[in-house]
Design a protein around this motif. Sequence first.
Motif, PDB file in Angstrom:
ATOM      1  N   GLU A 172       0.862  -1.216   0.134  1.00 13.38           N
ATOM      2  CA  GLU A 172      -0.082  -0.150  -0.061  1.00 13.38           C
ATOM      3  C   GLU A 172       0.292   0.910  -0.143  1.00 13.38           C
ATOM      4  OE1 GLU A 172      -3.502   2.312  -0.232  1.00 13.38           O
ATOM      5  OE2 GLU A 172      -3.338  -0.220  -0.536  1.00 13.38           O
ATOM      6  N   GLN A 173       2.135   1.157   0.761  1.00 17.99           N
ATOM      7  CA  GLN A 173       2.960   2.472   0.557  1.00 17.99           C
ATOM      8  C   GLN A 173       3.790   2.133  -0.888  1.00 17.99           C
ATOM      9  OE1 GLN A 173       5.898   1.337   4.223  1.00 17.99           O
ATOM     10  NE2 GLN A 173       4.505   1.832   5.198  1.00 17.99           N
ATOM     11  N   ASP A 174       4.189   1.378  -1.333  1.00 16.86           N
ATOM     12  CA  ASP A 174       4.305   1.956  -2.610  1.00 16.86           C
ATOM     13  C   ASP A 174       3.386   2.916  -3.472  1.00 16.86           C
ATOM     14  OD1 ASP A 174       7.007   0.627  -1.520  1.00 16.86           O
ATOM     15  OD2 ASP A 174       6.366  -1.547  -2.457  1.00 16.86           O
ATOM     16  N   LEU A 175       2.167   1.587  -3.224  1.00 14.10           N
ATOM     17  CA  LEU A 175       0.737   2.421  -4.109  1.00 14.10           C
ATOM     18  C   LEU A 175       0.874   3.593  -3.988  1.00 14.10           C
ATOM     19  CD1 LEU A 175      -1.463   1.109  -5.873  1.00 14.10           C
ATOM     20  CD2 LEU A 175      -3.015   0.750  -3.798  1.00 14.10           C
ATOM     21  N   GLU A 176       0.851   3.987  -3.074  1.00 13.06           N
ATOM     22  CA  GLU A 176       0.767   5.823  -2.521  1.00 13.06           C
ATOM     23  C   GLU A 176       1.657   6.879  -3.390  1.00 13.06           C
ATOM     24  OE1 GLU A 176      -2.179   7.309  -1.447  1.00 13.06           O
ATOM     25  OE2 GLU A 176      -2.725   5.268  -0.970  1.00 13.06           O
ATOM     26  N   ILE A 177       2.127   6.064  -3.664  1.00 11.04           N
ATOM     27  CA  ILE A 177       3.745   6.579  -4.469  1.00 11.04           C
ATOM     28  C   ILE A 177       2.825   6.089  -5.420  1.00 11.04           C
ATOM     29  CG2 ILE A 177       6.045   6.960  -5.224  1.00 11.04           C
ATOM     30  CD1 ILE A 177       6.815   5.440  -2.248  1.00 11.04           C
ATOM     31  N   PHE A 178       2.827   5.562  -6.138  1.00  8.89           N
ATOM     32  CA  PHE A 178       2.510   4.739  -7.591  1.00  8.89           C
ATOM     33  C   PHE A 178       1.057   5.712  -8.028  1.00  8.89           C
ATOM     34  CE2 PHE A 178      -0.705   2.632  -9.991  1.00  8.89           C
ATOM     35  CZ  PHE A 178      -0.558   2.929 -11.719  1.00  8.89           C
ATOM     36  N   ARG A 179       0.591   6.320  -6.909  1.00  6.54           N
ATOM     37  CA  ARG A 179      -0.581   6.437  -7.088  1.00  6.54           C
ATOM     38  C   ARG A 179      -0.595   8.859  -7.663  1.00  6.54           C
ATOM     39  NH1 ARG A 179      -5.287   3.030  -4.371  1.00  6.54           N
ATOM     40  NH2 ARG A 179      -6.113   1.984  -6.290  1.00  6.54           N
ATOM     41  N   GLN A 180       0.243   9.024  -6.574  1.00  3.23           N
ATOM     42  CA  GLN A 180       1.033  10.063  -6.799  1.00  3.23           C
ATOM     43  C   GLN A 180       1.711  10.612  -8.353  1.00  3.23           C
ATOM     44  OE1 GLN A 180       3.260  11.073  -3.691  1.00  3.23           O
ATOM     45  NE2 GLN A 180       1.885  10.376  -2.311  1.00  3.23           N
ATOM     46  N   ASP A 181       2.449   9.344  -8.865  1.00  2.76           N
ATOM     47  CA  ASP A 181       2.552   9.262 -10.195  1.00  2.76           C
ATOM     48  C   ASP A 181       1.891   9.682 -11.057  1.00  2.76           C
ATOM     49  OD1 ASP A 181       5.229   9.904  -9.191  1.00  2.76           O
ATOM     50  OD2 ASP A 181       5.435   8.133  -9.284  1.00  2.76           O
ATOM     51  N   GLU A 182       0.587   8.758 -10.906  1.00  5.81           N
ATOM     52  CA  GLU A 182      -0.257   7.937 -11.651  1.00  5.81           C
ATOM     53  C   GLU A 182      -1.074   9.684 -12.143  1.00  5.81           C
ATOM     54  OE1 GLU A 182      -3.198   4.685 -12.390  1.00  5.81           O
ATOM     55  OE2 GLU A 182      -3.430   5.839 -10.895  1.00  5.81           O
ATOM     56  N   ASN A 183      -1.398  10.713 -10.739  1.00  4.76           N
ATOM     57  CA  ASN A 183      -2.396  11.134 -10.915  1.00  4.76           C
ATOM     58  C   ASN A 183      -1.438  13.025 -11.727  1.00  4.76           C
ATOM     59  OD1 ASN A 183      -4.264  10.254  -9.582  1.00  4.76           O
ATOM     60  ND2 ASN A 183      -4.347  10.342  -7.495  1.00  4.76           N
ATOM     61  N   MET A 184      -0.117  12.562 -11.617  1.00  4.81           N
ATOM     62  CA  MET A 184       0.174  13.804 -13.029  1.00  4.81           C
ATOM     63  C   MET A 184       0.340  12.865 -14.016  1.00  4.81           C
ATOM     64  SD  MET A 184       4.008  15.020 -12.510  1.00  4.81           S
ATOM     65  CE  MET A 184       3.801  15.738 -10.661  1.00  4.81           C
ATOM     66  N   LYS A 185      -1.136  14.367 -14.948  1.00  6.67           N
ATOM     67  CA  LYS A 185      -0.897  14.180 -16.003  1.00  6.67           C
ATOM     68  C   LYS A 185      -0.481  15.404 -17.395  1.00  6.67           C
ATOM     69  CE  LYS A 185      -6.264  12.269 -15.277  1.00  6.67           C
ATOM     70  NZ  LYS A 185      -7.041  12.939 -15.845  1.00  6.67           N
ATOM     71  N   ILE A 186      -0.025  13.896 -18.406  1.00  9.05           N
ATOM     72  CA  ILE A 186       0.586  14.848 -19.467  1.00  9.05           C
ATOM     73  C   ILE A 186      -0.380  15.141 -20.577  1.00  9.05           C
ATOM     74  CG2 ILE A 186       2.500  14.312 -21.399  1.00  9.05           C
ATOM     75  CD1 ILE A 186       3.456  12.167 -19.634  1.00  9.05           C
ATOM     76  N   PRO A 187      -0.247  16.375 -20.658  1.00 11.79           N
ATOM     77  CA  PRO A 187      -1.308  17.073 -22.207  1.00 11.79           C
ATOM     78  C   PRO A 187      -0.932  16.555 -23.623  1.00 11.79           C
ATOM     79  CG  PRO A 187       0.556  18.670 -20.732  1.00 11.79           C
ATOM     80  CD  PRO A 187       0.601  17.342 -20.238  1.00 11.79           C
ATOM     81  N   LEU A 188      -1.915  15.764 -24.307  1.00  8.72           N
ATOM     82  CA  LEU A 188      -1.520  14.561 -24.809  1.00  8.72           C
ATOM     83  C   LEU A 188      -1.091  15.275 -26.330  1.00  8.72           C
ATOM     84  CD1 LEU A 188      -4.994  12.583 -24.698  1.00  8.72           C
ATOM     85  CD2 LEU A 188      -2.460  12.204 -24.229  1.00  8.72           C
ATOM     86  N   ASN A 189      -1.098  17.015 -26.032  1.00  9.05           N
ATOM     87  CA  ASN A 189      -0.406  17.187 -27.359  1.00  9.05           C
ATOM     88  C   ASN A 189       1.132  18.332 -27.296  1.00  9.05           C
ATOM     89  OD1 ASN A 189      -1.422  19.405 -25.711  1.00  9.05           O
ATOM     90  ND2 ASN A 189      -2.525  20.934 -27.333  1.00  9.05           N
ATOM     91  N   LEU A 190       1.279  17.413 -25.958  1.00  9.12           N
ATOM     92  CA  LEU A 190       2.599  17.996 -25.654  1.00  9.12           C
ATOM     93  C   LEU A 190       3.414  17.777 -26.292  1.00  9.12           C
ATOM     94  CD1 LEU A 190       4.326  19.434 -23.084  1.00  9.12           C
ATOM     95  CD2 LEU A 190       5.157  17.083 -22.717  1.00  9.12           C
ATOM     96  N   ASP A 191       4.169  19.015 -26.836  1.00 10.51           N
ATOM     97  CA  ASP A 191       5.550  18.880 -27.987  1.00 10.51           C
ATOM     98  C   ASP A 191       7.168  18.277 -27.056  1.00 10.51           C
ATOM     99  OD1 ASP A 191       7.195  19.576 -29.844  1.00 10.51           O
ATOM    100  OD2 ASP A 191       6.376  21.694 -30.956  1.00 10.51           O
ATOM    101  N   TYR A 192       6.824  17.344 -27.372  1.00 15.85           N
ATOM    102  CA  TYR A 192       8.318  17.037 -26.869  1.00 15.85           C
ATOM    103  C   TYR A 192       9.572  17.735 -27.647  1.00 15.85           C
ATOM    104  CZ  TYR A 192       5.539  13.643 -24.456  1.00 15.85           C
ATOM    105  OH  TYR A 192       4.119  13.021 -23.919  1.00 15.85           O
ATOM    106  N   SER A 193       9.537  17.779 -28.782  1.00  8.87           N
ATOM    107  CA  SER A 193      10.975  18.534 -28.711  1.00  8.87           C
ATOM    108  C   SER A 193      11.277  19.944 -28.054  1.00  8.87           C
ATOM    109  CB  SER A 193      10.379  18.589 -30.284  1.00  8.87           C
ATOM    110  OG  SER A 193       9.669  20.112 -30.938  1.00  8.87           O
ATOM    111  N   LEU A 194      10.309  20.443 -27.603  1.00  9.78           N
ATOM    112  CA  LEU A 194      10.445  21.735 -26.670  1.00  9.78           C
ATOM    113  C   LEU A 194      11.390  21.312 -25.033  1.00  9.78           C
ATOM    114  CD1 LEU A 194       7.535  23.542 -27.351  1.00  9.78           C
ATOM    115  CD2 LEU A 194       9.358  24.429 -28.455  1.00  9.78           C
TER     116      LEU A 194
END
Length: 238
Positions: A172-194
């Motif tokens: 559960e401790q590992d899961l909490e860390i995972f879910r914190q990361d999971e909740n950070m969303k990446i914009p689907l139109n993010l321009d990775y070249s920048l």
Amino acid sequence: QGIVAGINAALIASKSQKEFILDRASSYIGVMIDDLTTLGTSEPYRMLTSRAEYRLSLRSDNADMRLTQKGIEIGAVKKERAEFFEKKKNEIEAETKELEELKISPNKLADFGIKIKQDGVVRSAMELLSFPDITFEVLEKIWPEKISGINEKVKTQIAINALYSSYLKRQEQDLEIFRQDENMKIPLNLDYSLIQSLSLEVREKLNRFRPATISAAFKIQGITPASVMAVMVYIKKI
């Protein structure tokens, strides 16, 4: 049946325009979908149950406890089934609480012929159930009026929960860390070249898979922690 239920729930969610996500921490279909969308089919061995990070929680005996509430929330569970689930859930929670309040010392246990380490630690009935040799039948000798009235199916579920409890706390401790990361969303139109610090190979993979979250980016083969950190820093700036 689990896959069909997951698909039906997803269809109902899409019709009601509600976001419905089964993540890899709550279901095997979540593991499969996550691996397919982030890794493709070139690594099918990753879809085996042994590759699920949280398989201790993804057990057949607790499938209804994990998933029925999600189905209720999006309207995929009929009233009769929902009422049955609520009754079972409430009963398990109530009996678990009762067992946590029943406590006894190692010396007293010895009086009942139960041998555990004589460390002076007073343990609850729930803690005692985590010992492989201590069952409800053993506990009934100590608290007959409390134990005898518990439903057999509820006993089975509680005994399994108790047996896995120490391992699940760590998970559960590992899961909490995972879910914190999971909740950070990446914009689907993010321009990775920048993002200047990303290599050409990493940019190509991120553009190809378009991970929706930071945790999804972590699972893409060849994406290093440093690369993911660079994406996180960039997202916070924009």
